[in-house]
Enzyme design. Sequence first.
Site, PDB file in Angstrom:
ATOM      1  N   LYS A  77       0.850  -1.201   0.000  1.00 58.27           N
ATOM      2  CA  LYS A  77       0.000   0.000   0.000  1.00 58.27           C
ATOM      3  C   LYS A  77       0.883   1.248   0.000  1.00 58.27           C
ATOM      4  O   LYS A  77       1.929   1.265   0.649  1.00 58.27           O
ATOM      5  CB  LYS A  77      -0.886  -0.034   1.254  1.00 58.27           C
ATOM      6  CG  LYS A  77      -1.978   1.028   1.310  1.00 58.27           C
ATOM      7  CD  LYS A  77      -2.844   0.808   2.563  1.00 58.27           C
ATOM      8  CE  LYS A  77      -3.930   1.846   2.725  1.00 58.27           C
ATOM      9  NZ  LYS A  77      -4.720   1.641   3.953  1.00 58.27           N
ATOM     10  N   SER A 152      -9.671   1.668   3.249  1.00 66.47           N
ATOM     11  CA  SER A 152      -8.831   2.427   2.344  1.00 66.47           C
ATOM     12  C   SER A 152      -7.829   1.586   1.565  1.00 66.47           C
ATOM     13  O   SER A 152      -7.261   2.070   0.590  1.00 66.47           O
ATOM     14  CB  SER A 152      -8.075   3.498   3.133  1.00 66.47           C
ATOM     15  OG  SER A 152      -7.149   2.892   4.021  1.00 66.47           O
ATOM     16  N   SER A 176      -9.598  -0.643   7.418  1.00 61.08           N
ATOM     17  CA  SER A 176      -9.050  -0.428   6.078  1.00 61.08           C
ATOM     18  C   SER A 176      -8.394  -1.641   5.442  1.00 61.08           C
ATOM     19  O   SER A 176      -8.108  -1.624   4.245  1.00 61.08           O
ATOM     20  CB  SER A 176      -8.061   0.734   6.093  1.00 61.08           C
ATOM     21  OG  SER A 176      -8.754   1.956   6.101  1.00 61.08           O
TER      22      SER A 176
END
Lengths: 488, 476, 97
Positions: A77, A152, A176
Amino acid sequence: MEWTELTALELGAAIKKGELSVREAVQGALDRIAARNSAMNAFVTVTSERALERAEQLQAGVKDADSPLYGVPMAVKDNICTRGVPTTCASKILDGFVPPYSACVVDKLASAGAVCLGKLNMDEFAMGSTSETSFYGPVKNPWDLTRAPGGSSGGAAAAVAAGLGWYAIGSDTGGSVRQPAAHCGVTGLKPTYGVVSRYGLIAYASSLDQIGPLCRDAADCAAVLDVIRGKDPRDGTSLDGQYGNLISGLTGDVRGLNIGLPVDCYGDGLNGEVKAAVLAVADALKSRGAEVVEVSFPVMEYVVPTYYIIAAAEASSNLARFDGVKYGWRAQEYEGLRDLYCKTRTQGFGPEVKRRILLGTFVLSSGYYDAYYRKALQVKAVIKEAFDKAFQWCDLLLTPVAPTTAPRLGESLSDPLQMYLGDVYTVSANLAGLPGLSMPCGFDSKGLPIGAQLIGPHFGEGQLLNAAHVFQMDTDWHKRVPKGGGPA
Amino acid sequence: MRWETVIGLETHVELATRTKIFCSCTTAFGGAPNTHCCPVCTGMPGTLPVLNRKALEFAVKAGLALNCGITRYSKFDRKNYFYPDLPKAYQISQLYLPIARDGAVSIRTAAGDKTIRIRELHMEEDAGKLSHDPGTGLTRIDYNRCGVPLIEIVTEPDFRTADEATAYLEKLKETLQYLGVSDCKMQEGSLRCDVNLSVRLMGSGELGTRTEMKNLNSFKAIARAIGYEAKRQIKLIEEGKRVVQETRRWDENMGATYAMRSKENAQDYRYFPEPDIPSIELSQAYLEDLRSAQPELAEAKRIRYQAEYGLTEYDSRMITSDSVLARFFEALVELGAPPKQGANWIMGEVLGALSARGMEPKDMKLTPATLARLIALVGDGRLNRNTAVKVFEAVFDSDGDVDAYVKAHGLEQVNDDGLVRETAARVLEKHPQSVADYQDGKEKVLGFLVGQVMRELKGKANPQSANRILKELLTQ
Amino acid sequence: MDVTPELVEHIVDLSRLELGPEEVRGIAAELERVLGYMDVLNRLDTEGVEPMSHVFPVKNVLREDVVVPFPFQDWVGLLAGAPETDGETFLAPKTVE
């Protein structure tokens, strides 16, 4: 089955046996990224050359490798720092930022022979539940490109679901990792707070942030967590998990395991199909000898406000350093220092980030601190206590991950409060620092994956993973592969 | 006098650790800009602070020495504000649970003895350094000092005069230097002081509106600023105007304080608990260990030097005014030097030599062993005092070998009575008038005659022996 | 609670952001709604509950006082990513008087 659909552990074993080379695995992943990423927008940066170079280096060590993930391509990420590779948090304000250090997890994975394919798209600064707030555009759900992948860590979930890498490293502040895992049909784990070092994770809310893996199944999650966990001298809040090797803990035996169903999590607002699929998990585990008990968790209505007050407060402070002076993006035109700050931040942050900075600044500001921030810290203690009580009656809790399956793109952003409420099942694990696992447990009538969440006590990762592993021995939801995003 | 000045001090002291408070960068003073830095102290995203064990220990030691209660459960907080010298845009400090509280320091001024209450002592990180570049009109930012550990010591508003404030700061400096927790160099900024000041009518129980003065970098500046600001406030009130609560900057050249822009005054620091640093819980055993390892401080030494060694109060005060000097004195005594003689040498020759060279005691090369040897030679009668002073001058700068020097220069005292008697006889022969004078009762010519004997023997004679032998010869 | 434009402007200022009058009104309405929702916390009696800043008791994490310079390399030095430098310091618009 194609080898691109193997799990990370299966691919690692195949590489070890010499059935395919590291380079073939990397090239295979890069080919799929080339074919499908433009439709999904899961990656912000693809580091093809680095990955291929790394594959060559690693190939020589295959025979001596002792990590089961040696040579397996994966991605990270984009809020996790990678030395020499741009790290943007999907924000304009970090445009051009190349960290001179790697996150602890990145170093650990490199030592275990991981090949990083690139950096994954996400909600800007991990603030969002749909991966639509990215400066680099929204991520699309590979099960239905008109839908959001959750957030997210949406790029991470979408990439793993679509086979653009065998596993991904995400971060989870209020769900997330778990929520996008659910919306994309992969298995995601948020470990106990502190089990994975946060060094190099660009902070959203420091007391809640935790790095975790998104994988094709629970066994892969165990393998990845075995690599990335452990106390790090650079993170004072990190600690050694009080458990041994997690893979060898996957016994396949859940006899006598007490599974708690918090009745307060199955009430109003929960989609019927989701509810049925999650409750079916209880039945499946019961048939394997687990026991199911109903427990009370009487603090559900408080978890979202408590979470948003604490997360926004910390975010307002954590994001104050982005001011156009030391690194990243600076506004083109300004008059004086104050104007430089204001212009850079106003133009550099997106609307959701600004919304949370303002909320956070407000709840910490003089005259409002006690009523909001201090109150939230008190309620946090109450929520922690509610978990402690629940775990007197059971070993782990089974809940939904999200009230619904993946929303349509654009549907959530129009009403921030409604979006916040969607985090109701996931945020409490962050507030109490508990491990939470999300796994596929069915599909709705629209063909979208449904996720079930298991929450354990501190250091309960082993039990969560074993329970999920047992469920995955009897089901194949986690093996379904989306066809979205171009040719497979 | 109608008006009373009420003063409180906030003193920032840099701790003498090797590394910064939250990262492993050096705290060394100077260095090319931005070379004593890392991603942690420059607030790069994703980096995290980890507390320096020594910084905690030094803060606790300082708290103990200032008679504070140590907070057994303490935490760090974030103080949020935007300024380019603060790269994270928050300073890690302690608001809610400072490491030490409720202390007391006794001071002495011409007006008498007094106790100053310490409100709290907390740990925090220093900021970077900004400088104006006249060429470009821009501000240059150097983060070398950023993250250097500080303690901030806040007093109650217990001072009434600049003298008291100065006495407190001297005492604070002395104490922290004795502890070894700070070098307290004002010129390098390792001791900085903010002054809170208000005035009120004598006898009033209420505090007036206070101003805070910053940028005070010498004791002299502090005293001058207090004088100026008290007058300014009194004048305002006497003219029927109001004192505004504000931060004012001291301008050394103008000899005046002036208000900082109101934007800088309107702060809301939004303190909240620092989530990245776990709490600090100090055990009783830890505190006991530190307490028992506390060095004897100046005050205690002064009393002991008088009681145990019979030094005068003045000498005790001078010697203890610097911890290096006090340690030097104690080492002399330990090496067998009689305390009073040791003190005399320090008060006379050592301080003299230091002052002649513009040096600080800590820069001195001379070791206690060397001076102790010199004192022993005098005590044994092998060197007379005057010669010893010459030897001292010769060995002072490089801590030379006393015995080697004495030998090389043939300075050993002549203790051979036969030689002194021979020489004395010769002197008396040369100075019949003096002999006659002495016999007429003018005994002070004896001094002249002793001097002549010493001269003949190139100063190496024991003056007492010369004196005794001359008397014997004159009365024969 | 009543969120006035003045309050929003103050918060915007503390945050070093800029909003137009339209946006200020929008944020005020939104904040009012979010805070109204957060008032649900007041239903819970937390009298006497110790605010919990750290979720479980890791304590006394300390580092030894040993200098370890950070291994910067030319291509990723401290100043390498700064928007404006003079080669040895970061540069910002005039700050000091």
